[in-house]
Every structure is written in C-alpha cells, then in structure tokens.
Design a protein around this motif. Structure first.
Motif, PDB file in Angstrom:
ATOM      1  N   HIS A 101       0.853  -1.193   0.000  1.00 60.68           N
ATOM      2  CA  HIS A 101       0.000   0.000   0.000  1.00 60.68           C
ATOM      3  C   HIS A 101       0.887   1.241   0.000  1.00 60.68           C
ATOM      4  CE1 HIS A 101      -3.510  -2.514   0.739  1.00 60.68           C
ATOM      5  NE2 HIS A 101      -2.835  -3.106   1.693  1.00 60.68           N
ATOM      6  N   PRO A 102       1.318   1.694  -1.180  1.00 62.72           N
ATOM      7  CA  PRO A 102       2.188   2.874  -1.242  1.00 62.72           C
ATOM      8  C   PRO A 102       1.486   4.090  -0.647  1.00 62.72           C
ATOM      9  CG  PRO A 102       2.090   1.734  -3.361  1.00 62.72           C
ATOM     10  CD  PRO A 102       1.025   1.139  -2.502  1.00 62.72           C
ATOM     11  N   PRO A 103       2.228   4.978  -0.006  1.00 63.58           N
ATOM     12  CA  PRO A 103       1.612   6.179   0.566  1.00 63.58           C
ATOM     13  C   PRO A 103       1.062   7.095  -0.516  1.00 63.58           C
ATOM     14  CG  PRO A 103       4.007   6.335   0.638  1.00 63.58           C
ATOM     15  CD  PRO A 103       3.685   4.933   0.209  1.00 63.58           C
ATOM     16  N   ALA A 104       0.049   7.870  -0.140  1.00 61.90           N
ATOM     17  CA  ALA A 104      -0.540   8.823  -1.083  1.00 61.90           C
ATOM     18  C   ALA A 104       0.493   9.876  -1.468  1.00 61.90           C
ATOM     19  CB  ALA A 104      -1.768   9.478  -0.464  1.00 61.90           C
ATOM     20  N   GLU A 105       0.451  10.295  -2.718  1.00 64.41           N
ATOM     21  CA  GLU A 105       1.377  11.321  -3.196  1.00 64.41           C
ATOM     22  C   GLU A 105       0.873  12.708  -2.803  1.00 64.41           C
ATOM     23  OE1 GLU A 105       3.426  10.136  -7.183  1.00 64.41           O
ATOM     24  OE2 GLU A 105       1.322   9.580  -7.362  1.00 64.41           O
ATOM     25  N   HIS A 106       1.822  13.600  -2.552  1.00 62.89           N
ATOM     26  CA  HIS A 106       1.481  14.960  -2.160  1.00 62.89           C
ATOM     27  C   HIS A 106       2.345  15.953  -2.934  1.00 62.89           C
ATOM     28  CE1 HIS A 106      -1.085  13.648   1.156  1.00 62.89           C
ATOM     29  NE2 HIS A 106      -0.135  12.782   1.484  1.00 62.89           N
ATOM     30  N   VAL A 107       1.851  17.170  -3.042  1.00 65.92           N
ATOM     31  CA  VAL A 107       2.582  18.250  -3.702  1.00 65.92           C
ATOM     32  C   VAL A 107       3.012  19.248  -2.635  1.00 65.92           C
ATOM     33  CG1 VAL A 107       2.470  20.074  -5.433  1.00 65.92           C
ATOM     34  CG2 VAL A 107       1.207  17.955  -5.782  1.00 65.92           C
ATOM     35  N   ASP A 108       4.264  19.664  -2.680  1.00 64.65           N
ATOM     36  CA  ASP A 108       4.738  20.591  -1.655  1.00 64.65           C
ATOM     37  C   ASP A 108       4.246  22.006  -1.937  1.00 64.65           C
ATOM     38  OD1 ASP A 108       6.406  21.644  -3.637  1.00 64.65           O
ATOM     39  OD2 ASP A 108       8.149  20.526  -2.960  1.00 64.65           O
ATOM     40  N   ALA A 109       4.375  22.861  -0.941  1.00 67.18           N
ATOM     41  CA  ALA A 109       3.854  24.221  -1.027  1.00 67.18           C
ATOM     42  C   ALA A 109       4.540  25.024  -2.134  1.00 67.18           C
ATOM     43  CB  ALA A 109       4.033  24.925   0.317  1.00 67.18           C
ATOM     44  N   ALA A 110       5.836  24.788  -2.339  1.00 66.27           N
ATOM     45  CA  ALA A 110       6.552  25.541  -3.368  1.00 66.27           C
ATOM     46  C   ALA A 110       5.986  25.254  -4.750  1.00 66.27           C
ATOM     47  CB  ALA A 110       8.045  25.193  -3.319  1.00 66.27           C
ATOM     48  N   THR A 111       5.622  23.998  -5.010  1.00 65.83           N
ATOM     49  CA  THR A 111       5.061  23.655  -6.318  1.00 65.83           C
ATOM     50  C   THR A 111       3.670  24.253  -6.476  1.00 65.83           C
ATOM     51  OG1 THR A 111       6.339  21.598  -6.329  1.00 65.83           O
ATOM     52  CG2 THR A 111       4.502  21.748  -7.862  1.00 65.83           C
ATOM     53  N   ILE A 112       2.875  24.232  -5.417  1.00 68.78           N
ATOM     54  CA  ILE A 112       1.557  24.869  -5.463  1.00 68.78           C
ATOM     55  C   ILE A 112       1.704  26.359  -5.776  1.00 68.78           C
ATOM     56  CG2 ILE A 112      -0.462  25.514  -4.099  1.00 68.78           C
ATOM     57  CD1 ILE A 112      -0.502  22.614  -4.877  1.00 68.78           C
ATOM     58  N   ASN A 113       2.663  27.004  -5.134  1.00 70.99           N
ATOM     59  CA  ASN A 113       2.892  28.431  -5.394  1.00 70.99           C
ATOM     60  C   ASN A 113       3.310  28.662  -6.837  1.00 70.99           C
ATOM     61  OD1 ASN A 113       2.290  29.035  -2.733  1.00 70.99           O
ATOM     62  ND2 ASN A 113       4.431  28.999  -2.063  1.00 70.99           N
ATOM     63  N   LEU A 114       4.079  27.722  -7.399  1.00 68.45           N
ATOM     64  CA  LEU A 114       4.496  27.851  -8.792  1.00 68.45           C
ATOM     65  C   LEU A 114       3.296  27.792  -9.725  1.00 68.45           C
ATOM     66  CD1 LEU A 114       6.658  27.957 -11.000  1.00 68.45           C
ATOM     67  CD2 LEU A 114       6.866  25.469 -10.820  1.00 68.45           C
ATOM     68  N   LEU A 115       2.356  26.891  -9.452  1.00 67.45           N
ATOM     69  CA  LEU A 115       1.160  26.800 -10.289  1.00 67.45           C
ATOM     70  C   LEU A 115       0.398  28.119 -10.303  1.00 67.45           C
ATOM     71  CD1 LEU A 115      -0.367  23.280  -9.466  1.00 67.45           C
ATOM     72  CD2 LEU A 115       1.237  23.915 -11.267  1.00 67.45           C
ATOM     73  N   GLU A 116       0.331  28.767  -9.158  1.00 65.52           N
ATOM     74  CA  GLU A 116      -0.374  30.047  -9.097  1.00 65.52           C
ATOM     75  C   GLU A 116       0.436  31.167  -9.741  1.00 65.52           C
ATOM     76  OE1 GLU A 116      -3.480  30.231  -8.225  1.00 65.52           O
ATOM     77  OE2 GLU A 116      -3.400  28.079  -7.839  1.00 65.52           O
ATOM     78  N   ALA A 117       1.756  31.068  -9.660  1.00 65.13           N
ATOM     79  CA  ALA A 117       2.617  32.133 -10.175  1.00 65.13           C
ATOM     80  C   ALA A 117       2.585  32.230 -11.687  1.00 65.13           C
ATOM     81  CB  ALA A 117       4.049  31.925  -9.692  1.00 65.13           C
ATOM     82  N   VAL A 118       2.270  31.135 -12.379  1.00 65.32           N
ATOM     83  CA  VAL A 118       2.277  31.184 -13.847  1.00 65.32           C
ATOM     84  C   VAL A 118       1.022  31.859 -14.389  1.00 65.32           C
ATOM     85  CG1 VAL A 118       3.773  29.175 -14.066  1.00 65.32           C
ATOM     86  CG2 VAL A 118       1.297  28.849 -14.042  1.00 65.32           C
ATOM     87  N   GLY A 119       0.131  32.273 -13.513  1.00 71.03           N
ATOM     88  CA  GLY A 119      -1.016  33.080 -13.918  1.00 71.03           C
ATOM     89  C   GLY A 119      -1.988  32.357 -14.818  1.00 71.03           C
ATOM     90  N   ASP A 120      -2.188  32.896 -16.035  1.00 74.82           N
ATOM     91  CA  ASP A 120      -3.179  32.351 -16.954  1.00 74.82           C
ATOM     92  C   ASP A 120      -2.617  31.260 -17.871  1.00 74.82           C
ATOM     93  OD1 ASP A 120      -5.210  33.896 -15.951  1.00 74.82           O
ATOM     94  OD2 ASP A 120      -4.940  35.518 -17.402  1.00 74.82           O
ATOM     95  N   VAL A 121      -1.440  30.738 -17.543  1.00 78.20           N
ATOM     96  CA  VAL A 121      -0.906  29.587 -18.272  1.00 78.20           C
ATOM     97  C   VAL A 121      -1.485  28.321 -17.636  1.00 78.20           C
ATOM     98  CG1 VAL A 121       1.157  28.276 -18.885  1.00 78.20           C
ATOM     99  CG2 VAL A 121       1.228  30.775 -18.868  1.00 78.20           C
ATOM    100  N   PRO A 122      -2.200  27.493 -18.387  1.00 78.62           N
ATOM    101  CA  PRO A 122      -2.742  26.254 -17.815  1.00 78.62           C
ATOM    102  C   PRO A 122      -1.609  25.367 -17.300  1.00 78.62           C
ATOM    103  CG  PRO A 122      -3.794  26.740 -19.920  1.00 78.62           C
ATOM    104  CD  PRO A 122      -2.637  27.681 -19.792  1.00 78.62           C
ATOM    105  N   ALA A 123      -1.773  24.866 -16.079  1.00 79.41           N
ATOM    106  CA  ALA A 123      -0.723  24.053 -15.477  1.00 79.41           C
ATOM    107  C   ALA A 123      -1.339  23.039 -14.521  1.00 79.41           C
ATOM    108  CB  ALA A 123       0.278  24.932 -14.731  1.00 79.41           C
ATOM    109  N   LEU A 124      -0.698  21.888 -14.438  1.00 77.35           N
ATOM    110  CA  LEU A 124      -1.093  20.868 -13.474  1.00 77.35           C
ATOM    111  C   LEU A 124       0.134  20.082 -13.055  1.00 77.35           C
ATOM    112  CD1 LEU A 124      -1.093  17.837 -14.991  1.00 77.35           C
ATOM    113  CD2 LEU A 124      -3.186  18.723 -15.998  1.00 77.35           C
ATOM    114  N   VAL A 125      -0.005  19.345 -11.965  1.00 78.00           N
ATOM    115  CA  VAL A 125       1.050  18.461 -11.486  1.00 78.00           C
ATOM    116  C   VAL A 125       0.511  17.033 -11.530  1.00 78.00           C
ATOM    117  CG1 VAL A 125       2.581  17.837  -9.589  1.00 78.00           C
ATOM    118  CG2 VAL A 125       1.951  20.233  -9.943  1.00 78.00           C
ATOM    119  N   SER A 126       1.230  16.151 -12.211  1.00 74.01           N
ATOM    120  CA  SER A 126       0.838  14.739 -12.252  1.00 74.01           C
ATOM    121  C   SER A 126       1.837  13.925 -11.444  1.00 74.01           C
ATOM    122  CB  SER A 126       0.777  14.224 -13.689  1.00 74.01           C
ATOM    123  OG  SER A 126       2.057  14.183 -14.271  1.00 74.01           O
ATOM    124  N   GLY A 127       1.337  12.858 -10.826  1.00 70.39           N
ATOM    125  CA  GLY A 127       2.182  12.001 -10.016  1.00 70.39           C
ATOM    126  C   GLY A 127       2.758  10.846 -10.801  1.00 70.39           C
TER     127      GLY A 127
END
Length: 289
Positions: A101-127
């Motif tokens: 049972h592998p642990p659930a994947e998580h995104v760190d705060a810095a990556t979340i901030n990066l998604l918001e920083a790119v503004g109107d550029v569509p972005a997502l993080v995949s595991g």
C-alpha cells in the motif's frame, strides 16, 4: 508486473521490428517463421552467445551487466529513452517487492505556489501513475472543466490522466489527434512501469485500462517507450473552440516521478487569443454583478 517477463517482451518486440538489411546482415531469402531478426543474429551483433541471449529474453538469466545491456541496445538500434528503459527493466528484475500500500502522493507548497505564479498559463502536477495531484484555475479549465475543481485534493478521487484519455469521452473529444496523444500517454506510462515494476497501484491501473480499453491494450502490447517532455497538440475546447498548445513537462528537483505540465501557446496567435478568452470565462468575477 513481472520484471523478467517485461524484459523478455520488450526485447522480443524490438527484435521483431528489425530486418537483416537494417543491421547490415545479408538476407539469403530463407523463410522466417516470425518477422524480424533471429535470436542468434541479434546475439552475434551484440557480441554475446546465442544461448545467453535466449536465456535473457526468456527471463532465465539475471544480472546482465550494464555493458552487455548497452551492447544489446546498440544491436537493437534503441534510442536514448528505449536504452534507459532496457536498463530499468533489467534492474527491476533484481529489485525487492515494494510496499503493498504505497503512501498517497502529495505536492509541496513551493510547487503549489508555482502553479499560481504562472497566472493564466494552464498548469497541473501529475504524479508517478498520472494522477492529477494539483492544478491551477486554467489547468482545470483547459484539461478537465467537466470535473470538480477540488478533485485533486482527495487522494481517493483524483483524476488520472491515462483514465481520462482512454475512458472519458470529454477528454477524448478534446484532442483533434487523439491517437497521437493516447500513444504518448502509454509510452510515458511504460517508462514509469520500467522504473517501478513492483508498484501495485500502477499494476492495477494498467490491468484496469487493459480490460476496459482495447485501444490501450493494443498500444501497451507494442512496448513503445518515450517521455512526454514536450509536444504540440491541437485541441477542441467546448468553450473556446480550436487551439494549439505545446504541453511541456518539467520535473521538480525534489521528485523525478512528479511532472509539472504547462500548456503554452505562440504569442499573438489565435490560440493565445483563445486561451485569453478562456481565462476571462473562468475568472473568479465572471458572471457577477
């Protein structure tokens, strides 16, 4: 997924794609029961014995050295991605079984901030397995507006990019050349499976898609491998119509199994105008008096 079986299948499919004339051998016109090079021909080109190569392909020989794998890769005319996959598969044969049972994947705060920083550029993080771990407002609007925007926050309900491509009609209709996108998804998933052959959730995902999608099953059986680093896709968005985006995949330095996917367009192009229109349509203040 059995590392021995996957290694043997990969070698067989690549050997079947080569003809004697492709590798400088003379074809004497004798009938071949199956297409491609014979095992003994491949072994000759790689500088190993035919019996050793046969055992390797049949999963009966463990511990092939990097030098032998490189020689076999050159004989098979593998590209850089395929060569790495060959080494991953051979190394996976010797790995120990992963956690059930592998642990659930998580995104760190810095990556979340990066998604918001790119503004109107569509972005997502995949595991690792293609689960959407996070997206910004435009990433959700472009790739999956029919799904709840909060879906990535629940590990039990996260959208999976491979499932969306093969099982979701909305996502299928989003790509003008769906087959090219589908092949890219499978080839990238193959590379991940080579690095993590004992991941039970990945094995379950592949099994599910194989059972539910004949198209996935056919592409998976081809054993193609290629990273999804950068590719242009023509899309048909239900709100703004046709646009062409280049989907670029970046890896955070702290985790090579995570990918930050950005969808960029040419400046001053109709596609950029379409994204601007989409940004206006999904802006937080849209529709408010």
């Amino acid at each position: 997924m059995s590392g021995q079986r996957e290694l043997g299948n990969f070698l067989q499919t690549r050997r079947a794609q080569l003809r004697p004339e492709d590798v400088g051998l003379r074809d004497h016109g004798d009938r071949r029961r199956v297409p491609g090079l014979r095992r003994e021909e491949l072994a000759l080109l790689a500088g190993v014995s035919a019996s050793y190569y046969t055992r390797l392909e049949q999963g009966q020989s463990l511990g092939a050295s990097p030098e032998v794998l490189d020689a076999i890769g050159r004989a098979l005319h593998l590209d850089v991605a395929e060569q790495r996959h060959l080494h991953d598969l051979a190394g996976g044969v010797k790995r120990r079984t992963a956690a059930a049972h592998p642990p659930a994947e998580h995104v760190d705060a810095a990556t979340i901030n990066l998604l918001e920083a790119v503004g109107d550029v569509p972005a997502l993080v995949s595991g690792r397995r293609g689960d959407v771990l996070a997206w910004n407002r435009m990433g959700h609007a472009l790739f999956a507006s029919h799904i709840a925007p909060t879906a990535p926050s629940d590990p039990r309900d996260r959208p999976n990019l491979a499932r969306l491509i093969f099982l979701d009609p909305h996502t299928r209709a989003l790509y003008a050349d769906w087959r090219t996108k589908a092949r890219a998804v499978v080839e990238n998933l193959r590379m991940t499976a080579g690095r993590h052959p004992d991941d039970p959730l990945l094995t379950s995902l592949v099994g599910e898609l194989t059972m539910r999608s004949p198209e996935f099953a056919a592409l998976w059986a081809d054993h193609g491998v290629r990273p999804c680093d950068s590719a242009a896709h023509e899309m048909r968005h239900p709100l703004v119509g046709a646009l062409t985006v280049t989907q670029q995949s970046l890896r955070p330095p702290q985790d090579e199994d995570h990918h930050i996917v950005l969808a960029v367009t040419e400046p001053a192009s109709p596609s950029r105008a379409a994204l601007d229109l989409l940004a206006q349509a999904v802006a937080p203040s849209a529709g408010r008096g």
